[in-house]
Write an enzyme that holds these catalytic residues in place. Sequence first.
Site, mmCIF file in Angstrom:
data_model
loop_
_atom_site.group_PDB
_atom_site.id
_atom_site.type_symbol
_atom_site.label_atom_id
_atom_site.label_comp_id
_atom_site.label_asym_id
_atom_site.label_seq_id
_atom_site.Cartn_x
_atom_site.Cartn_y
_atom_site.Cartn_z
ATOM 1 N N ALA A 1 7.482 -0.267 -4.957
ATOM 2 C CA ALA A 1 7.711 0.569 -3.768
ATOM 3 C C ALA A 1 8.965 1.439 -3.846
ATOM 4 C CB ALA A 1 7.711 -0.257 -2.484
ATOM 5 N N ALA A 2 9.626 1.475 -5.011
ATOM 6 C CA ALA A 2 10.800 2.353 -5.126
ATOM 7 C C ALA A 2 10.362 3.814 -4.957
ATOM 8 C CB ALA A 2 11.475 2.159 -6.478
ATOM 9 N N GLY A 3 9.243 4.160 -5.612
ATOM 10 C CA GLY A 3 8.731 5.537 -5.496
ATOM 11 C C GLY A 3 8.282 5.834 -4.065
ATOM 12 N N ASP A 4 7.697 4.836 -3.416
ATOM 13 C CA ASP A 4 7.247 5.033 -2.028
ATOM 14 C C ASP A 4 8.443 5.223 -1.097
ATOM 15 O OD1 ASP A 4 4.680 4.580 -2.939
ATOM 16 O OD2 ASP A 4 4.740 2.447 -2.489
ATOM 17 N N GLY B 1 0.875 -1.184 0.000
ATOM 18 C CA GLY B 1 0.000 0.000 0.000
ATOM 19 C C GLY B 1 0.900 1.219 0.000
ATOM 20 N N LYS B 2 0.615 2.165 -0.889
ATOM 21 C CA LYS B 2 1.516 3.310 -1.013
ATOM 22 C C LYS B 2 1.648 4.083 0.301
ATOM 23 C CE LYS B 2 0.602 3.696 -5.919
ATOM 24 N NZ LYS B 2 1.631 2.746 -6.317
#
Length: 306
Positions: free
Chosen positions: A249-252, A40-41
């Site tokens: 999840a790299a961006g998160d 989940g972001k």
Amino acid sequence: MKKKIVVIGSSNTDLIGRVKEFPKAGETIMGVSYLQVNGGKGANQALAAHRLGGDVKFIASVGNDSNGLNSLEYYQKEGLDASLSFVTDKAPSGVALIWVNEKGENSIVVIPGANGMLSPQCIHSIKDEVLKADLIVMQMEIPYETVKTVCDMAHENDKKVLLNVAPANKLDEEIIRKIDILVVNETEAETISGKKMEEIGEEAIVDALLAMGAKTVVLTLGKRGSVIKTNNMFNHFPAFNVQAVDTTAAGDTYCGALAAEWARGSDWDEAIRFATAAAAICVTKMGAQPSIPTEQEVRSFLKRVN
Ligand code: RIB
């Protein structure tokens, strides 16, 4: 003193299938392996900011089921304060169906479930706690009305907002004007601005978002790193060269790291370098939350690559 971060966002259970190539419409393919982890972001960003040294509270809405209750227990074990979160009987916990191919690229479908119950009323009921934050971090896997409510609340009370517009969504200009740090990838930047990056270039698309009212814009560019524009300063930060296994999840991780460094009072150069390193470590491992590094891991990585 370290500033306080409140992350308001989604909590999902990620069902991850590794495949050689993504399936085409109508096709059945044999997968390589399966993994189930928390994601989940919102949760990923909160956990990233927490593991990376931030003083973080996480607010989510989960179903009254094993996925939701296990995730809350997991955050507690990790030391992430999710005690302001809501548990609802009205919807099952959010899930994400994720394919990861041989190149480490992903394709994600989110079934929001209980995330969709994180309403403006929920936020009003814990307003005093939310407003203890110096920085409020959000994404777009919760209702848009809730994001708007929090932006209004933050603006009226002089709190900073970092909005990661993922998944891509159009934003009202009235909301953009209340955002201090807007973090977007190429698709998200194009959706909001209505312009094509290929046609006008990175700085011009960032300028379009600034003209709509955002104070600082961070544009993430995947393997090419990221750019930031704030107070007329435009800078490009290249990504670190690592072997990507799974980019989920790299961006998160990047957003959580940016929030944690901002809260420590670092300047933009330091904060973006730190976030870039955290995201680089994240892509070398499978799964969302298992791949989010600690502050120690990021500091050692940065020493090695310096
Ligand atoms: O950004 C990655 C996340 O997107 C996954 O953890 C999945 O749950 C979706 O929210």
